[in-house]
Design a protein around this motif. Sequence first.
Motif, PDB file in Angstrom:
ATOM      1  N   PRO A 123       0.801  -1.230   0.000  1.00 44.77           N
ATOM      2  CA  PRO A 123       0.000   0.000   0.000  1.00 44.77           C
ATOM      3  C   PRO A 123       0.834   1.281   0.000  1.00 44.77           C
ATOM      4  CG  PRO A 123      -0.857  -1.577   1.595  1.00 44.77           C
ATOM      5  CD  PRO A 123       0.469  -2.095   1.146  1.00 44.77           C
ATOM      6  N   MET A 124       2.063   1.201   0.516  1.00 47.92           N
ATOM      7  CA  MET A 124       2.912   2.385   0.604  1.00 47.92           C
ATOM      8  C   MET A 124       3.783   2.591  -0.632  1.00 47.92           C
ATOM      9  SD  MET A 124       4.199   1.801   4.528  1.00 47.92           S
ATOM     10  CE  MET A 124       5.232   3.261   4.545  1.00 47.92           C
ATOM     11  N   LEU A 125       4.155   1.498  -1.299  1.00 48.56           N
ATOM     12  CA  LEU A 125       5.176   1.592  -2.343  1.00 48.56           C
ATOM     13  C   LEU A 125       4.679   1.354  -3.758  1.00 48.56           C
ATOM     14  CD1 LEU A 125       8.132  -0.311  -0.612  1.00 48.56           C
ATOM     15  CD2 LEU A 125       7.725   2.153  -0.688  1.00 48.56           C
ATOM     16  N   ALA A 126       3.697   0.482  -3.928  1.00 51.74           N
ATOM     17  CA  ALA A 126       3.318   0.068  -5.275  1.00 51.74           C
ATOM     18  C   ALA A 126       2.383   1.084  -5.931  1.00 51.74           C
ATOM     19  CB  ALA A 126       2.654  -1.309  -5.235  1.00 51.74           C
ATOM     20  N   ASP A 127       2.480   1.173  -7.250  1.00 53.91           N
ATOM     21  CA  ASP A 127       1.558   1.971  -8.069  1.00 53.91           C
ATOM     22  C   ASP A 127       1.535   3.439  -7.663  1.00 53.91           C
ATOM     23  OD1 ASP A 127       0.787  -0.428  -9.348  1.00 53.91           O
ATOM     24  OD2 ASP A 127      -0.662  -0.828  -7.751  1.00 53.91           O
ATOM     25  N   ARG A 128       2.661   3.963  -7.198  1.00 49.19           N
ATOM     26  CA  ARG A 128       2.717   5.373  -6.814  1.00 49.19           C
ATOM     27  C   ARG A 128       3.835   6.117  -7.534  1.00 49.19           C
ATOM     28  NH1 ARG A 128      -0.104   6.585  -1.938  1.00 49.19           N
ATOM     29  NH2 ARG A 128      -1.094   4.754  -1.016  1.00 49.19           N
ATOM     30  N   GLY A 129       4.458   5.482  -8.485  1.00 48.88           N
ATOM     31  CA  GLY A 129       5.531   6.127  -9.232  1.00 48.88           C
ATOM     32  C   GLY A 129       6.798   6.347  -8.430  1.00 48.88           C
ATOM     33  N   HIS A 130       7.036   5.512  -7.415  1.00 51.67           N
ATOM     34  CA  HIS A 130       8.210   5.689  -6.565  1.00 51.67           C
ATOM     35  C   HIS A 130       9.495   5.265  -7.270  1.00 51.67           C
ATOM     36  CE1 HIS A 130       6.497   7.132  -2.913  1.00 51.67           C
ATOM     37  NE2 HIS A 130       5.688   6.094  -2.740  1.00 51.67           N
ATOM     38  N   ARG A 131      10.593   5.866  -6.831  1.00 49.77           N
ATOM     39  CA  ARG A 131      11.950   5.462  -7.203  1.00 49.77           C
ATOM     40  C   ARG A 131      12.733   5.321  -5.896  1.00 49.77           C
ATOM     41  NH1 ARG A 131      10.374   9.596 -10.007  1.00 49.77           N
ATOM     42  NH2 ARG A 131      11.617  11.086  -8.778  1.00 49.77           N
ATOM     43  N   ALA A 132      13.407   4.199  -5.710  1.00 52.23           N
ATOM     44  CA  ALA A 132      14.017   3.891  -4.410  1.00 52.23           C
ATOM     45  C   ALA A 132      15.535   3.915  -4.487  1.00 52.23           C
ATOM     46  CB  ALA A 132      13.552   2.523  -3.925  1.00 52.23           C
ATOM     47  N   LEU A 133      16.135   4.574  -3.507  1.00 50.33           N
ATOM     48  CA  LEU A 133      17.585   4.530  -3.312  1.00 50.33           C
ATOM     49  C   LEU A 133      17.852   3.697  -2.060  1.00 50.33           C
ATOM     50  CD1 LEU A 133      20.495   5.449  -3.895  1.00 50.33           C
ATOM     51  CD2 LEU A 133      20.036   7.483  -2.511  1.00 50.33           C
ATOM     52  N   ILE A 134      18.714   2.700  -2.188  1.00 51.76           N
ATOM     53  CA  ILE A 134      19.002   1.768  -1.099  1.00 51.76           C
ATOM     54  C   ILE A 134      20.397   2.063  -0.570  1.00 51.76           C
ATOM     55  CG2 ILE A 134      19.243  -0.664  -0.462  1.00 51.76           C
ATOM     56  CD1 ILE A 134      17.338  -1.262  -2.873  1.00 51.76           C
ATOM     57  N   LEU A 135      20.470   2.755   0.569  1.00 51.05           N
ATOM     58  CA  LEU A 135      21.744   3.121   1.193  1.00 51.05           C
ATOM     59  C   LEU A 135      21.999   2.160   2.353  1.00 51.05           C
ATOM     60  CD1 LEU A 135      21.659   7.036   1.334  1.00 51.05           C
ATOM     61  CD2 LEU A 135      23.112   5.601  -0.083  1.00 51.05           C
ATOM     62  N   LEU A 136      22.199   0.901   2.014  1.00 45.41           N
ATOM     63  CA  LEU A 136      22.370  -0.143   3.026  1.00 45.41           C
ATOM     64  C   LEU A 136      23.467  -1.101   2.581  1.00 45.41           C
ATOM     65  CD1 LEU A 136      18.609  -0.896   3.662  1.00 45.41           C
ATOM     66  CD2 LEU A 136      20.206  -0.122   5.404  1.00 45.41           C
ATOM     67  N   PRO A 137      24.074  -1.798   3.541  1.00 44.56           N
ATOM     68  CA  PRO A 137      25.103  -2.764   3.149  1.00 44.56           C
ATOM     69  C   PRO A 137      24.479  -3.978   2.465  1.00 44.56           C
ATOM     70  CG  PRO A 137      24.649  -2.916   5.484  1.00 44.56           C
ATOM     71  CD  PRO A 137      23.883  -1.736   4.990  1.00 44.56           C
ATOM     72  N   SER A 138      25.113  -4.441   1.418  1.00 44.24           N
ATOM     73  CA  SER A 138      24.615  -5.622   0.721  1.00 44.24           C
ATOM     74  C   SER A 138      25.478  -6.847   0.985  1.00 44.24           C
ATOM     75  CB  SER A 138      24.567  -5.364  -0.793  1.00 44.24           C
ATOM     76  OG  SER A 138      25.863  -5.036  -1.267  1.00 44.24           O
ATOM     77  N   ASP A 139      26.655  -6.635   1.574  1.00 44.57           N
ATOM     78  CA  ASP A 139      27.535  -7.770   1.812  1.00 44.57           C
ATOM     79  C   ASP A 139      27.350  -8.311   3.226  1.00 44.57           C
ATOM     80  OD1 ASP A 139      28.484  -5.470   2.928  1.00 44.57           O
ATOM     81  OD2 ASP A 139      30.592  -5.846   2.489  1.00 44.57           O
ATOM     82  N   ILE A 140      27.363  -9.615   3.364  1.00 46.75           N
ATOM     83  CA  ILE A 140      27.325 -10.367   4.620  1.00 46.75           C
ATOM     84  C   ILE A 140      25.955 -10.318   5.302  1.00 46.75           C
ATOM     85  CG2 ILE A 140      28.374 -10.735   6.884  1.00 46.75           C
ATOM     86  CD1 ILE A 140      30.952  -9.658   5.858  1.00 46.75           C
ATOM     87  N   VAL A 141      25.342  -9.144   5.441  1.00 49.54           N
ATOM     88  CA  VAL A 141      24.010  -9.069   6.049  1.00 49.54           C
ATOM     89  C   VAL A 141      22.954  -8.931   4.940  1.00 49.54           C
ATOM     90  CG1 VAL A 141      24.770  -8.170   8.258  1.00 49.54           C
ATOM     91  CG2 VAL A 141      24.320  -6.590   6.401  1.00 49.54           C
ATOM     92  N   PRO A 142      21.738  -9.435   5.163  1.00 51.34           N
ATOM     93  CA  PRO A 142      20.777  -9.575   4.069  1.00 51.34           C
ATOM     94  C   PRO A 142      19.890  -8.377   3.795  1.00 51.34           C
ATOM     95  CG  PRO A 142      19.920 -10.651   6.019  1.00 51.34           C
ATOM     96  CD  PRO A 142      21.303 -10.164   6.375  1.00 51.34           C
ATOM     97  N   VAL A 143      19.955  -7.319   4.600  1.00 58.02           N
ATOM     98  CA  VAL A 143      18.903  -6.311   4.528  1.00 58.02           C
ATOM     99  C   VAL A 143      18.824  -5.623   3.166  1.00 58.02           C
ATOM    100  CG1 VAL A 143      20.368  -4.518   5.599  1.00 58.02           C
ATOM    101  CG2 VAL A 143      17.875  -4.335   5.709  1.00 58.02           C
ATOM    102  N   ALA A 144      19.962  -5.265   2.549  1.00 57.31           N
ATOM    103  CA  ALA A 144      19.887  -4.595   1.250  1.00 57.31           C
ATOM    104  C   ALA A 144      19.385  -5.535   0.169  1.00 57.31           C
ATOM    105  CB  ALA A 144      21.255  -4.025   0.861  1.00 57.31           C
ATOM    106  N   ASP A 145      19.800  -6.808   0.214  1.00 61.06           N
ATOM    107  CA  ASP A 145      19.291  -7.777  -0.754  1.00 61.06           C
ATOM    108  C   ASP A 145      17.779  -7.909  -0.634  1.00 61.06           C
ATOM    109  OD1 ASP A 145      21.806  -8.243  -1.694  1.00 61.06           O
ATOM    110  OD2 ASP A 145      22.067 -10.195  -0.745  1.00 61.06           O
ATOM    111  N   LEU A 146      17.273  -7.872   0.600  1.00 57.27           N
ATOM    112  CA  LEU A 146      15.833  -7.943   0.798  1.00 57.27           C
ATOM    113  C   LEU A 146      15.146  -6.728   0.180  1.00 57.27           C
ATOM    114  CD1 LEU A 146      13.238  -9.097   2.034  1.00 57.27           C
ATOM    115  CD2 LEU A 146      13.864  -7.978   4.192  1.00 57.27           C
ATOM    116  N   MET A 147      15.713  -5.535   0.363  1.00 60.82           N
ATOM    117  CA  MET A 147      15.101  -4.341  -0.219  1.00 60.82           C
ATOM    118  C   MET A 147      15.097  -4.398  -1.740  1.00 60.82           C
ATOM    119  SD  MET A 147      14.105  -2.809   2.412  1.00 60.82           S
ATOM    120  CE  MET A 147      14.028  -4.445   3.176  1.00 60.82           C
ATOM    121  N   VAL A 148      16.176  -4.908  -2.320  1.00 66.16           N
ATOM    122  CA  VAL A 148      16.215  -5.083  -3.772  1.00 66.16           C
ATOM    123  C   VAL A 148      15.108  -6.032  -4.216  1.00 66.16           C
ATOM    124  CG1 VAL A 148      17.555  -6.062  -5.680  1.00 66.16           C
ATOM    125  CG2 VAL A 148      18.661  -4.534  -4.049  1.00 66.16           C
ATOM    126  N   GLY A 149      14.955  -7.147  -3.499  1.00 60.29           N
ATOM    127  CA  GLY A 149      13.917  -8.108  -3.845  1.00 60.29           C
ATOM    128  C   GLY A 149      12.523  -7.520  -3.734  1.00 60.29           C
TER     129      GLY A 149
END
Length: 441
Positions: A123-149
């Motif tokens: 409800p917050m992200l879809a169909d609203r024309g958003h563009r996302a910048l992910i300023l999170l670590p992608s190595d070793i911990v999963p949080v940035a990979d989850l945001m990409v997914g």
Amino acid sequence: MKIKSRSELDYLERILGEVTARPRDAASDEAFRTAKLAEVWQRAARTTAYAGLGPFSTDAFSRLPATAKEDLKARPLDYLRVPVGEGLKYYQTTGTTGVPTPTPRTARDVIANTVSVAEAWRPMLADRGHRALILLPSDIVPVADLMVGVCEFLDVPHVKAYPYTTGISDWDRIADLWEVFRPTVVFVAPGVLLQFSQIMKRRAVLERMRGSVELLMLLGEVSTPELRAMVGHWWEARAYDASYGSTESGTLAACCAWDRLHLLRRANHFEIADEGGIAPAEAGRAGRLVVTPLNNDARPLLRLDMGDEVTLAGGCPCGADSPVVTVHGRGSDGTGIKGSRVRTRDLEGIVYANHDVMGYLIEVDERGAWARLLLERDPGTDREAEPAKRDLIQRRTDEHLGFRWDEVRFVNRLPVTTKSGGSQKSWKRSNFRVVDEVVPA
């Protein structure tokens, strides 16, 4: 999140159906939960830690003692159903509360966690024309990979950048990227956002950069309402405590548009532990959160005691029927300062209450009898107002934490470790410094 086979696609569609289904009645919800618990029970029985479980029944499950998080951290390989080298992805916890825990994840782990979080945020992200910048670590911990997914699943254009990869994605490059991409959503660790905001303020470009931003989704560290209000004020955007969970368990709660964390009940079975034992997780209850992730594949966990003290509530204005969870942290998380036990949420509620502090560092002597609070001033702050601010912080500390600082001092810059964020940040390691014994003048 790549789907490589028909079986993975079938699994995605199954999970999607489960997390979006509205139970017809209490009986159907109970039948769903019992069936899912039986599945995770069978997977857990194939691990060393849960060997000898015996046949599943709801009675057998209710008699099973809680799994202590300390035991999981002490022998993490015993809880694995899938050997480390056979997972699709391999992660480790940050190790902020001990030795990093090895955590492989299979394709099913990745699919289930991504879909449950994405649907919570749809409800917050879809169909609203958003563009996302992910300023999170992608190595070793999963949080940035989850945001990409999540972004891929919801068709949100996105870019991943981490400013501490020296020579690849520093602040200058992120600022240049910002001018072209104009993100509307920023997934960011609170410490990273503090440092980035400070740098952009010093360059006098924050006002221009914030024009596109609507949502600040804070992840990877504890964030307090006061901190979210402060950064939201700077960026003229709504800041959210985006999710709650752990590398071992997966995501357990996700925020709604009212900045409240809702338990992901279709992906997890929740209970509350207190002095009287373990009881169902219902609105109005408080205690330690106990979770059985229903879809964990590589590491199935039964009744994992998260160790976090929580309070559950209902009646959120967003209309969701899943309980709202307020996470108070571990009872043992506090750090001793001048005879008081202080937790990050308690202190940051005082430090960030006035919207004009870019970070803080606590200095204590080895005996814990002396303590000084260093505050990094906002580049545009009125220095003549600082004595009054120091007095206010002293009064609030005395009222809420039970002690007074030997000194409160504003400084221009603090070490970057106090704000580095995500995989690099531990409150006890980066916001505390032990100094030589101080002799009063």
